[in-house]
Design an enzyme around this catalytic site. Structure first.
Site, short mmCIF file in Angstrom:
data_model
loop_
_atom_site.label_atom_id
_atom_site.label_comp_id
_atom_site.label_asym_id
_atom_site.label_seq_id
_atom_site.Cartn_x
_atom_site.Cartn_y
_atom_site.Cartn_z
N SER A 156 -40.52 19.47 -20.00
CA SER A 156 -41.04 19.73 -18.66
C SER A 156 -41.82 18.57 -18.07
O SER A 156 -43.03 18.66 -17.81
CB SER A 156 -41.86 21.00 -18.68
N ARG A 171 -41.59 9.59 -15.72
CA ARG A 171 -43.03 9.39 -15.93
C ARG A 171 -43.58 10.59 -16.68
O ARG A 171 -42.99 11.67 -16.68
CB ARG A 171 -43.77 9.24 -14.59
N ASP A 209 -38.52 23.21 -17.38
CA ASP A 209 -38.97 24.61 -17.51
C ASP A 209 -38.68 25.45 -16.26
O ASP A 209 -38.42 26.65 -16.33
CB ASP A 209 -40.45 24.72 -17.91
#
Ligand code: BGC
Length: 531
Positions: A156, A171, A209
Protein backbone atom coordinates in the site's frame (compact mmCIF):
# COMPACT_ATOMS: atom_id res chain seq x y z
CA UNK A 1 -8.00 35.33 26.46
CA UNK A 2 -9.77 32.62 28.39
CA UNK A 3 -9.30 28.99 27.47
CA UNK A 4 -12.85 28.89 26.19
CA UNK A 5 -12.44 31.89 23.91
CA UNK A 6 -9.07 30.68 22.62
CA UNK A 7 -10.55 27.24 21.93
CA UNK A 8 -13.31 28.84 19.87
CA UNK A 9 -10.76 30.76 17.85
CA UNK A 10 -8.75 27.59 17.18
CA UNK A 11 -11.84 25.59 16.26
CA UNK A 12 -12.81 28.28 13.73
CA UNK A 13 -9.46 27.83 11.99
CA UNK A 14 -10.43 24.23 11.19
CA UNK A 15 -13.75 25.21 9.61
CA UNK A 16 -14.08 23.85 6.10
CA UNK A 17 -17.22 25.49 4.79
CA UNK A 18 -19.75 24.15 2.28
CA UNK A 19 -18.28 26.56 -0.23
CA UNK A 20 -14.75 25.27 0.42
CA UNK A 21 -15.98 21.70 -0.01
CA UNK A 22 -17.61 22.47 -3.37
CA UNK A 23 -14.56 24.30 -4.65
CA UNK A 24 -12.37 21.36 -3.62
CA UNK A 25 -14.59 18.82 -5.43
CA UNK A 26 -14.16 20.80 -8.67
CA UNK A 27 -10.41 20.90 -8.20
CA UNK A 28 -10.34 17.19 -7.37
CA UNK A 29 -12.16 16.40 -10.62
CA UNK A 30 -9.71 18.59 -12.53
CA UNK A 31 -6.71 16.85 -10.97
CA UNK A 32 -8.26 13.43 -11.66
CA UNK A 33 -8.56 14.34 -15.32
CA UNK A 34 -5.01 15.60 -15.41
CA UNK A 35 -3.75 12.33 -13.88
CA UNK A 36 -5.55 10.28 -16.54
CA UNK A 37 -3.81 12.28 -19.27
CA UNK A 38 -0.20 12.11 -18.23
CA UNK A 39 2.32 10.85 -15.66
CA UNK A 40 3.98 12.94 -13.00
CA UNK A 41 0.84 14.74 -11.80
CA UNK A 42 -0.11 15.29 -8.20
CA UNK A 43 -3.00 12.77 -8.33
CA UNK A 44 -1.18 9.84 -9.90
CA UNK A 45 -4.24 7.95 -11.31
CA UNK A 46 -2.33 4.68 -11.72
CA UNK A 47 -3.89 2.03 -13.98
CA UNK A 48 -3.85 -1.20 -11.96
CA UNK A 49 -4.27 -3.73 -14.78
CA UNK A 50 -7.36 -5.00 -13.00
CA UNK A 51 -10.11 -4.71 -15.58
CA UNK A 52 -13.22 -5.90 -13.81
CA UNK A 53 -14.75 -6.48 -10.41
CA UNK A 54 -15.87 -9.85 -9.02
CA UNK A 55 -19.48 -10.93 -8.58
CA UNK A 56 -19.24 -13.26 -5.61
CA UNK A 57 -19.08 -16.57 -7.47
CA UNK A 58 -15.28 -16.87 -7.45
CA UNK A 59 -13.78 -19.94 -5.76
CA UNK A 60 -10.44 -21.32 -4.58
CA UNK A 61 -7.68 -21.19 -1.97
CA UNK A 62 -5.26 -18.27 -2.19
CA UNK A 63 -2.72 -16.49 -0.07
CA UNK A 64 -2.39 -12.80 0.54
CA UNK A 65 0.09 -10.63 2.35
CA UNK A 66 -0.37 -7.03 3.26
CA UNK A 67 2.31 -4.44 3.85
CA UNK A 68 1.03 -0.96 4.28
CA UNK A 69 1.36 0.47 7.73
CA UNK A 70 2.46 -0.62 11.11
CA UNK A 71 1.77 -4.33 10.64
CA UNK A 72 2.52 -7.05 8.15
CA UNK A 73 -0.32 -9.47 7.68
CA UNK A 74 -0.25 -12.90 6.11
CA UNK A 75 -3.41 -14.78 5.31
CA UNK A 76 -4.89 -17.62 3.36
CA UNK A 77 -8.39 -17.23 2.01
CA UNK A 78 -10.81 -19.84 0.89
CA UNK A 79 -13.31 -18.23 -1.46
CA UNK A 80 -16.49 -20.25 -1.28
CA UNK A 81 -18.09 -18.94 -4.45
CA UNK A 82 -21.28 -17.77 -2.75
CA UNK A 83 -20.11 -14.29 -1.62
CA UNK A 84 -18.63 -15.83 1.55
CA UNK A 85 -15.07 -16.79 2.41
CA UNK A 86 -13.00 -18.30 5.22
CA UNK A 87 -9.91 -16.42 6.24
CA UNK A 88 -6.95 -17.51 8.39
CA UNK A 89 -4.57 -14.78 9.30
CA UNK A 90 -1.59 -13.75 11.33
CA UNK A 91 -0.20 -10.32 12.01
CA UNK A 92 3.21 -9.10 13.09
CA UNK A 93 4.38 -5.57 13.81
CA UNK A 94 7.05 -4.27 11.45
CA UNK A 95 10.13 -3.49 13.53
CA UNK A 96 10.72 0.26 13.27
CA UNK A 97 14.30 -0.21 12.15
CA UNK A 98 13.12 -2.15 9.11
CA UNK A 99 10.86 0.74 8.07
CA UNK A 100 13.99 2.78 7.54
CA UNK A 101 16.39 -0.08 6.73
CA UNK A 102 19.48 0.54 4.60
CA UNK A 103 18.48 -1.98 1.96
CA UNK A 104 15.15 -3.18 0.66
CA UNK A 105 16.44 -6.74 0.94
CA UNK A 106 16.39 -6.54 4.76
CA UNK A 107 12.71 -5.67 4.79
CA UNK A 108 11.66 -8.20 2.14
CA UNK A 109 13.67 -11.03 3.76
CA UNK A 110 11.70 -10.35 6.94
CA UNK A 111 8.43 -10.51 5.00
CA UNK A 112 9.35 -13.83 3.35
CA UNK A 113 10.27 -15.27 6.72
CA UNK A 114 6.79 -14.39 8.03
CA UNK A 115 5.25 -16.21 5.07
CA UNK A 116 7.32 -19.27 5.95
CA UNK A 117 6.19 -19.14 9.58
CA UNK A 118 2.57 -18.78 8.47
CA UNK A 119 2.79 -21.81 6.18
CA UNK A 120 4.43 -23.86 8.92
CA UNK A 121 1.73 -22.89 11.38
CA UNK A 122 -1.42 -22.93 9.31
CA UNK A 123 -0.66 -25.14 6.33
CA UNK A 124 1.74 -27.53 7.97
CA UNK A 125 0.77 -30.55 5.93
CA UNK A 126 1.24 -28.74 2.65
CA UNK A 127 4.49 -27.21 3.83
CA UNK A 128 5.97 -30.52 5.02
CA UNK A 129 4.87 -32.29 1.85
CA UNK A 130 6.62 -29.64 -0.15
CA UNK A 131 9.79 -30.01 1.92
CA UNK A 132 9.76 -33.79 1.49
CA UNK A 133 9.43 -33.41 -2.25
CA UNK A 134 12.40 -31.09 -2.34
CA UNK A 135 14.50 -33.65 -0.53
CA UNK A 136 13.39 -36.70 -2.45
CA UNK A 137 12.73 -35.63 -6.00
CA UNK A 138 15.73 -35.00 -8.13
CA UNK A 139 14.22 -33.29 -11.15
CA UNK A 140 12.16 -30.11 -11.28
CA UNK A 141 9.56 -32.08 -13.26
CA UNK A 142 8.92 -34.05 -10.09
CA UNK A 143 7.12 -31.04 -8.75
CA UNK A 144 4.83 -30.58 -11.69
CA UNK A 145 1.64 -31.53 -9.92
CA UNK A 146 2.38 -29.78 -6.73
CA UNK A 147 0.08 -27.02 -5.70
CA UNK A 148 1.77 -23.69 -5.51
CA UNK A 149 -0.04 -20.99 -3.61
CA UNK A 150 -0.84 -17.98 -5.74
CA UNK A 151 -0.20 -14.98 -3.57
CA UNK A 152 -1.74 -11.55 -3.83
CA UNK A 153 0.69 -8.96 -2.54
CA UNK A 154 -1.05 -5.96 -1.07
CA UNK A 155 1.56 -3.26 -1.05
CA UNK A 156 0.00 0.00 0.00
CA UNK A 157 2.39 2.60 -1.29
CA UNK A 158 2.46 4.46 -4.60
CA UNK A 159 3.68 2.02 -7.24
CA UNK A 160 4.00 2.48 -10.97
CA UNK A 161 2.24 -0.67 -12.04
CA UNK A 162 3.50 -2.27 -15.24
CA UNK A 163 1.59 -5.51 -15.11
CA UNK A 164 -0.68 -7.46 -12.80
CA UNK A 165 2.30 -8.73 -10.79
CA UNK A 166 4.85 -6.09 -11.56
CA UNK A 167 5.34 -2.56 -10.33
CA UNK A 168 8.07 -0.19 -9.30
CA UNK A 169 7.96 1.84 -6.13
CA UNK A 170 7.46 5.56 -6.76
CA UNK A 171 7.86 6.80 -3.19
CA UNK A 172 7.41 5.67 0.37
CA UNK A 173 4.70 7.13 2.63
CA UNK A 174 3.46 6.65 6.22
CA UNK A 175 6.89 6.87 7.85
CA UNK A 176 8.69 4.26 5.70
CA UNK A 177 11.93 5.44 4.15
CA UNK A 178 14.23 2.97 2.37
CA UNK A 179 15.62 4.91 -0.60
CA UNK A 180 17.25 1.74 -1.98
CA UNK A 181 13.80 0.37 -2.87
CA UNK A 182 12.67 3.30 -5.00
CA UNK A 183 12.33 2.36 -8.66
CA UNK A 184 12.54 -1.39 -7.97
CA UNK A 185 9.91 -4.00 -8.75
CA UNK A 186 8.46 -4.87 -5.35
CA UNK A 187 7.06 -8.21 -6.54
CA UNK A 188 10.49 -9.32 -7.70
CA UNK A 189 11.97 -8.16 -4.40
CA UNK A 190 9.51 -10.40 -2.54
CA UNK A 191 9.73 -13.37 -4.92
CA UNK A 192 13.52 -13.44 -4.65
CA UNK A 193 13.32 -13.72 -0.86
CA UNK A 194 10.51 -16.32 -1.05
CA UNK A 195 12.64 -18.39 -3.42
CA UNK A 196 15.63 -18.20 -1.12
CA UNK A 197 13.47 -19.99 1.46
CA UNK A 198 12.18 -22.44 -1.18
CA UNK A 199 8.54 -21.77 -0.36
CA UNK A 200 5.75 -23.09 -2.61
CA UNK A 201 4.47 -19.58 -3.24
CA UNK A 202 4.23 -17.45 -6.36
CA UNK A 203 3.60 -13.74 -6.20
CA UNK A 204 0.74 -13.62 -8.68
CA UNK A 205 -0.66 -10.14 -8.20
CA UNK A 206 0.40 -6.77 -6.92
CA UNK A 207 -2.42 -4.93 -5.24
CA UNK A 208 -2.91 -1.61 -3.56
CA UNK A 209 -5.07 -1.90 -0.41
CA UNK A 210 -7.72 0.33 -1.98
CA UNK A 211 -7.97 -1.99 -4.98
CA UNK A 212 -8.23 -4.94 -2.60
CA UNK A 213 -10.99 -3.16 -0.71
CA UNK A 214 -12.85 -2.46 -3.96
CA UNK A 215 -12.60 -6.11 -4.99
CA UNK A 216 -13.56 -7.48 -1.60
CA UNK A 217 -16.55 -5.21 -1.32
CA UNK A 218 -17.69 -6.19 -4.83
CA UNK A 219 -17.40 -9.85 -3.90
CA UNK A 220 -19.47 -9.56 -0.76
CA UNK A 221 -21.63 -6.44 -1.24
CA UNK A 222 -25.35 -7.00 -0.91
CA UNK A 223 -27.46 -6.87 -4.06
CA UNK A 224 -26.54 -6.69 -7.70
CA UNK A 225 -24.92 -3.27 -7.75
CA UNK A 226 -21.20 -3.44 -8.32
CA UNK A 227 -18.92 -1.32 -6.20
CA UNK A 228 -17.49 1.85 -7.76
CA UNK A 229 -14.92 2.89 -5.18
CA UNK A 230 -12.69 1.23 -2.61
CA UNK A 231 -11.22 3.68 -0.13
CA UNK A 232 -8.98 3.59 2.90
CA UNK A 233 -9.27 6.05 5.74
CA UNK A 234 -6.74 4.63 8.16
CA UNK A 235 -3.07 5.28 8.84
CA UNK A 236 -2.98 6.63 5.28
CA UNK A 237 -5.75 7.47 2.85
CA UNK A 238 -6.38 6.61 -0.77
CA UNK A 239 -9.04 5.41 -3.19
CA UNK A 240 -9.32 3.17 -6.25
CA UNK A 241 -12.28 3.26 -8.61
CA UNK A 242 -13.64 1.72 -11.77
CA UNK A 243 -12.85 4.01 -14.72
CA UNK A 244 -13.88 3.67 -18.37
CA UNK A 245 -10.85 2.39 -20.25
CA UNK A 246 -11.34 5.06 -22.94
CA UNK A 247 -10.85 7.77 -20.32
CA UNK A 248 -7.35 6.52 -19.49
CA UNK A 249 -5.51 8.63 -22.02
CA UNK A 250 -1.93 8.07 -20.92
CA UNK A 251 -0.01 5.15 -22.42
CA UNK A 252 -0.11 1.82 -20.58
CA UNK A 253 2.66 -0.73 -20.97
CA UNK A 254 2.03 -4.44 -20.62
CA UNK A 255 -0.85 -6.79 -21.27
CA UNK A 256 -4.41 -6.40 -20.01
CA UNK A 257 -7.87 -7.55 -20.91
CA UNK A 258 -9.56 -4.85 -23.00
CA UNK A 259 -12.88 -6.65 -23.36
CA UNK A 260 -14.54 -5.18 -20.29
CA UNK A 261 -13.86 -1.61 -21.38
CA UNK A 262 -12.96 -0.87 -17.76
CA UNK A 263 -9.81 -0.25 -15.79
CA UNK A 264 -9.49 0.01 -12.04
CA UNK A 265 -7.49 3.15 -11.32
CA UNK A 266 -5.54 3.75 -8.12
CA UNK A 267 -5.88 7.49 -7.61
CA UNK A 268 -3.18 7.88 -4.91
CA UNK A 269 -5.34 10.72 -3.64
CA UNK A 270 -3.11 11.11 -0.59
CA UNK A 271 -1.19 13.47 -2.84
CA UNK A 272 -4.25 15.39 -4.04
CA UNK A 273 -3.47 19.08 -4.30
CA UNK A 274 0.14 18.99 -3.15
CA UNK A 275 0.23 22.50 -4.63
CA UNK A 276 -2.39 23.63 -2.05
CA UNK A 277 -4.83 25.22 -4.49
CA UNK A 278 -7.79 24.33 -2.30
CA UNK A 279 -6.55 22.45 0.76
CA UNK A 280 -6.75 24.25 4.09
CA UNK A 281 -3.40 25.21 5.55
CA UNK A 282 -3.23 26.26 9.19
CA UNK A 283 0.05 27.06 10.92
CA UNK A 284 -0.14 23.56 12.45
CA UNK A 285 -0.49 21.92 9.04
CA UNK A 286 2.57 23.84 7.91
CA UNK A 287 4.55 22.77 10.96
CA UNK A 288 3.55 19.12 10.62
CA UNK A 289 4.58 19.04 6.98
CA UNK A 290 7.90 20.74 7.68
CA UNK A 291 8.80 18.16 10.34
CA UNK A 292 7.68 15.15 8.26
CA UNK A 293 9.94 12.77 6.32
CA UNK A 294 8.28 13.85 3.05
CA UNK A 295 7.62 17.61 3.09
CA UNK A 296 5.48 18.93 0.24
CA UNK A 297 3.87 15.60 -0.66
CA UNK A 298 0.88 13.60 0.57
CA UNK A 299 -0.64 16.97 1.52
CA UNK A 300 -4.23 15.71 1.47
CA UNK A 301 -3.25 12.62 3.47
CA UNK A 302 -1.59 14.86 6.06
CA UNK A 303 -4.96 16.53 6.70
CA UNK A 304 -7.12 13.42 6.55
CA UNK A 305 -5.47 10.24 7.76
CA UNK A 306 -4.97 8.63 11.13
CA UNK A 307 -1.21 8.87 11.08
CA UNK A 308 -1.40 12.67 11.10
CA UNK A 309 -4.57 13.83 12.87
CA UNK A 310 -3.21 13.15 16.36
CA UNK A 311 -0.09 15.07 15.45
CA UNK A 312 -2.07 18.11 14.24
CA UNK A 313 -3.99 18.07 17.50
CA UNK A 314 -0.76 17.74 19.49
CA UNK A 315 0.75 20.76 17.75
CA UNK A 316 -2.32 22.85 18.62
CA UNK A 317 -2.24 21.70 22.24
CA UNK A 318 1.46 22.46 22.42
CA UNK A 319 0.85 26.03 21.25
CA UNK A 320 -1.81 26.52 23.90
CA UNK A 321 0.52 25.10 26.54
CA UNK A 322 3.22 27.54 25.53
CA UNK A 323 0.89 30.51 25.92
CA UNK A 324 1.26 31.83 29.50
CA UNK A 325 -2.14 33.53 29.34
CA UNK A 326 -4.04 30.35 28.65
CA UNK A 327 -4.79 27.96 31.46
CA UNK A 328 -4.68 24.64 29.66
CA UNK A 329 -3.55 21.79 31.91
CA UNK A 330 -2.73 24.18 34.74
CA UNK A 331 -4.84 25.50 37.64
CA UNK A 332 -4.22 28.40 39.97
CA UNK A 333 -5.31 26.35 42.94
CA UNK A 334 -7.71 23.57 43.83
CA UNK A 335 -10.69 25.91 43.99
CA UNK A 336 -10.66 26.35 40.24
CA UNK A 337 -10.65 22.62 39.52
CA UNK A 338 -13.95 20.73 39.65
CA UNK A 339 -12.10 17.71 41.06
CA UNK A 340 -10.79 19.96 43.86
CA UNK A 341 -7.24 19.36 42.87
CA UNK A 342 -4.65 21.24 40.85
CA UNK A 343 -3.81 20.28 37.32
CA UNK A 344 -0.37 19.99 35.86
CA UNK A 345 1.35 18.24 33.02
CA UNK A 346 4.49 16.14 33.51
CA UNK A 347 7.64 17.33 31.77
CA UNK A 348 7.96 13.90 30.20
CA UNK A 349 4.41 13.79 28.88
CA UNK A 350 4.35 12.33 25.38
CA UNK A 351 2.42 15.45 24.35
CA UNK A 352 5.84 17.09 24.14
CA UNK A 353 7.20 14.50 21.70
CA UNK A 354 6.63 14.35 17.95
CA UNK A 355 3.92 11.73 17.17
CA UNK A 356 3.30 11.56 20.93
CA UNK A 357 -0.47 11.83 20.62
CA UNK A 358 -2.07 8.78 19.11
CA UNK A 359 -5.07 9.58 16.91
CA UNK A 360 -7.01 7.02 18.96
CA UNK A 361 -7.46 9.65 21.70
CA UNK A 362 -9.56 11.65 19.24
CA UNK A 363 -11.99 8.75 19.12
CA UNK A 364 -12.11 8.72 22.91
CA UNK A 365 -12.80 12.47 22.90
CA UNK A 366 -15.55 12.17 20.28
CA UNK A 367 -17.20 9.22 22.00
CA UNK A 368 -17.26 10.74 25.47
CA UNK A 369 -20.45 12.78 25.71
CA UNK A 370 -20.89 12.52 29.46
CA UNK A 371 -21.27 15.80 31.37
CA UNK A 372 -17.99 15.28 33.26
CA UNK A 373 -16.00 13.77 30.37
CA UNK A 374 -14.61 11.17 32.75
CA UNK A 375 -13.29 8.76 30.12
CA UNK A 376 -11.49 11.46 28.21
CA UNK A 377 -9.98 12.81 31.42
CA UNK A 378 -8.70 9.34 32.27
CA UNK A 379 -7.15 9.09 28.82
CA UNK A 380 -5.44 12.44 29.40
CA UNK A 381 -4.14 11.24 32.76
CA UNK A 382 -2.52 8.35 30.92
CA UNK A 383 -0.58 11.01 29.01
CA UNK A 384 0.83 12.34 32.26
CA UNK A 385 -1.67 15.19 32.65
CA UNK A 386 -2.49 15.23 36.34
CA UNK A 387 -6.13 15.93 37.28
CA UNK A 388 -7.26 17.58 34.06
CA UNK A 389 -10.18 19.88 34.81
CA UNK A 390 -13.51 19.76 33.05
CA UNK A 391 -12.56 22.93 31.14
CA UNK A 392 -9.32 21.27 29.97
CA UNK A 393 -11.18 18.23 28.73
CA UNK A 394 -13.83 20.39 27.04
CA UNK A 395 -11.17 22.38 25.22
CA UNK A 396 -9.36 19.21 24.17
CA UNK A 397 -12.58 17.62 22.97
CA UNK A 398 -13.59 20.70 20.96
CA UNK A 399 -10.23 20.97 19.20
CA UNK A 400 -10.00 17.24 18.51
CA UNK A 401 -13.54 17.38 17.14
CA UNK A 402 -12.63 20.24 14.82
CA UNK A 403 -9.61 18.40 13.43
CA UNK A 404 -11.70 15.24 12.93
CA UNK A 405 -14.60 17.11 11.34
CA UNK A 406 -12.34 18.83 8.85
CA UNK A 407 -10.85 15.42 7.95
CA UNK A 408 -14.30 13.94 7.38
CA UNK A 409 -15.37 16.85 5.18
CA UNK A 410 -12.19 16.52 3.15
CA UNK A 411 -12.90 12.80 2.83
CA UNK A 412 -16.32 13.65 1.40
CA UNK A 413 -14.57 15.74 -1.26
CA UNK A 414 -12.70 12.71 -2.60
CA UNK A 415 -15.71 10.41 -2.41
CA UNK A 416 -18.00 12.87 -4.18
CA UNK A 417 -15.45 13.61 -6.88
CA UNK A 418 -15.10 9.91 -7.71
CA UNK A 419 -18.87 9.42 -7.74
CA UNK A 420 -19.26 12.39 -10.09
CA UNK A 421 -16.38 11.26 -12.30
CA UNK A 422 -18.01 7.85 -12.81
CA UNK A 423 -21.48 9.36 -13.50
CA UNK A 424 -23.06 6.58 -11.47
CA UNK A 425 -25.69 8.90 -9.99
CA UNK A 426 -26.93 10.02 -13.41
CA UNK A 427 -26.44 6.81 -15.41
CA UNK A 428 -29.96 5.67 -16.46
CA UNK A 429 -28.85 2.05 -16.14
CA UNK A 430 -28.20 2.64 -12.50
CA UNK A 431 -31.43 4.54 -11.84
CA UNK A 432 -32.73 4.12 -8.32
CA UNK A 433 -29.85 1.77 -7.47
CA UNK A 434 -27.40 2.48 -4.68
CA UNK A 435 -23.91 3.72 -5.50
CA UNK A 436 -21.81 1.29 -3.55
CA UNK A 437 -18.55 2.28 -1.87
CA UNK A 438 -16.32 0.00 0.19
CA UNK A 439 -14.21 1.55 2.92
CA UNK A 440 -11.71 0.27 5.45
CA UNK A 441 -9.27 1.75 7.94
CA UNK A 442 -9.07 2.64 11.58
CA UNK A 443 -10.51 6.12 11.16
CA UNK A 444 -13.69 5.18 9.37
CA UNK A 445 -14.08 2.12 11.55
CA UNK A 446 -13.36 3.56 15.00
CA UNK A 447 -13.80 7.33 14.87
CA UNK A 448 -17.35 7.99 16.04
CA UNK A 449 -19.59 9.86 13.59
CA UNK A 450 -16.90 9.92 10.87
CA UNK A 451 -19.29 8.49 8.31
CA UNK A 452 -22.12 10.79 9.52
CA UNK A 453 -19.90 13.80 9.01
CA UNK A 454 -18.99 12.55 5.54
CA UNK A 455 -22.70 12.27 4.66
CA UNK A 456 -23.40 15.74 6.08
CA UNK A 457 -20.84 17.16 3.63
CA UNK A 458 -21.99 14.98 0.72
CA UNK A 459 -25.47 16.45 1.01
CA UNK A 460 -24.26 19.97 0.22
CA UNK A 461 -22.13 19.00 -2.77
CA UNK A 462 -23.42 20.16 -6.15
CA UNK A 463 -24.31 17.18 -8.30
CA UNK A 464 -24.83 14.97 -5.23
CA UNK A 465 -27.27 16.80 -2.96
CA UNK A 466 -29.76 15.28 -0.51
CA UNK A 467 -31.07 12.72 -3.00
CA UNK A 468 -27.64 11.65 -4.25
CA UNK A 469 -26.28 11.31 -0.72
CA UNK A 470 -29.15 8.98 0.10
CA UNK A 471 -28.15 6.69 -2.76
CA UNK A 472 -24.47 6.60 -1.84
CA UNK A 473 -23.98 3.50 0.29
CA UNK A 474 -20.70 3.56 2.19
CA UNK A 475 -20.06 0.11 3.66
CA UNK A 476 -17.14 -1.26 5.61
CA UNK A 477 -15.13 -3.91 3.79
CA UNK A 478 -13.19 -5.19 6.75
CA UNK A 479 -9.85 -6.77 5.90
CA UNK A 480 -10.70 -6.03 2.33
CA UNK A 481 -7.12 -5.97 1.33
CA UNK A 482 -6.60 -9.68 2.14
CA UNK A 483 -9.69 -10.98 0.38
CA UNK A 484 -9.30 -8.51 -2.44
CA UNK A 485 -5.69 -9.53 -3.03
CA UNK A 486 -6.82 -13.17 -3.16
CA UNK A 487 -9.45 -12.26 -5.75
CA UNK A 488 -6.89 -10.51 -7.90
CA UNK A 489 -4.49 -13.43 -7.53
CA UNK A 490 -7.32 -15.57 -8.86
CA UNK A 491 -7.74 -13.38 -11.93
CA UNK A 492 -3.97 -13.32 -12.38
CA UNK A 493 -3.71 -17.10 -12.11
CA UNK A 494 -6.05 -17.28 -15.09
CA UNK A 495 -3.81 -14.89 -17.02
CA UNK A 496 -0.72 -16.98 -16.23
CA UNK A 497 -2.01 -19.91 -18.24
CA UNK A 498 -0.06 -19.01 -21.30
CA UNK A 499 3.18 -18.47 -19.39
CA UNK A 500 5.29 -21.53 -18.56
CA UNK A 501 7.14 -21.91 -15.29
CA UNK A 502 10.46 -21.43 -17.00
CA UNK A 503 9.22 -18.20 -18.61
CA UNK A 504 7.98 -17.01 -15.28
CA UNK A 505 11.23 -17.73 -13.43
CA UNK A 506 13.13 -16.20 -16.32
CA UNK A 507 11.09 -13.07 -15.96
CA UNK A 508 11.60 -12.80 -12.23
CA UNK A 509 15.33 -13.33 -12.75
CA UNK A 510 15.65 -10.71 -15.43
CA UNK A 511 13.66 -8.22 -13.41
CA UNK A 512 15.82 -9.02 -10.41
CA UNK A 513 18.95 -8.50 -12.51
CA UNK A 514 17.66 -5.32 -14.06
CA UNK A 515 17.12 -3.95 -10.60
CA UNK A 516 20.39 -5.31 -9.35
CA UNK A 517 18.78 -7.53 -6.74
CA UNK A 518 20.43 -10.53 -5.17
CA UNK A 519 20.44 -13.39 -7.66
CA UNK A 520 17.69 -15.98 -7.48
CA UNK A 521 19.27 -19.23 -6.24
CA UNK A 522 19.89 -21.58 -9.16
CA UNK A 523 17.69 -24.37 -7.84
CA UNK A 524 14.69 -22.11 -7.28
CA UNK A 525 12.85 -23.54 -10.28
CA UNK A 526 12.04 -26.42 -8.04
CA UNK A 527 10.13 -24.14 -5.76
CA UNK A 528 7.85 -22.68 -8.36
CA UNK A 529 5.86 -25.13 -10.36
CA UNK A 530 2.63 -25.21 -12.27
CA UNK A 531 -0.53 -26.50 -10.72
C1 BGC B 1 -0.41 5.17 0.15
C2 BGC B 1 -1.47 4.43 -0.63
C3 BGC B 1 -2.35 3.62 0.30
C4 BGC B 1 -2.87 4.47 1.44
C5 BGC B 1 -3.73 3.70 2.42
C6 BGC B 1 -1.02 5.92 1.31
O1 BGC B 1 -0.02 6.49 2.09
O2 BGC B 1 0.28 6.06 -0.68
O3 BGC B 1 -0.89 3.61 -1.62
O4 BGC B 1 -3.40 3.06 -0.42
O5 BGC B 1 -1.79 5.05 2.13
O6 BGC B 1 -3.04 2.66 3.02
Amino acid sequence: MTLEAETKAVVAKFDYTDEDVNKAVKEFLRQMGEGLEKDGTSLSQIPTYVTGVPNGTEKGLYMAVDLGGTNFRVCSIHLNGDTTFNLTYSKVAIPRELMVAKTAQELFAFLAKQIEVFLQTHHEEHFEKHKRRRLTVSTPEGFRDEEVFRLGFTFSFPVQQIGINKGTLIRWTKGFDIPDAIGKDVCALLQVEIDKLHLPVRVAALVNDTVGTLMARSYSAPGKTSTVLGAIFGTGTNGAYVEKLENVKKPMAGEYDKSTGLMVVNTEWGSFDNQLNVLPNTTWDIQLDKDSVNPGIQMYEKRVSGMFLGEILRLVVLDLLKNPNISLFKDENSSSNDWRSTTNIGEKSSIYAQWGLDTAIMSVAAADNTPELVTLRQALEALDVYSPSLEDAQAFKAIAGAVGRRAARLSAVAIAAVVLQTNTLTDPENEGEPVDIGVDGSLVEHYPYFRDMIYEALRVIEGVGEEGAKRIRIGIAKDGSGVGAALIALVAAGMEKSMSTADYIGEVRSTAKAHDLTAVPEDSEEAVTEN
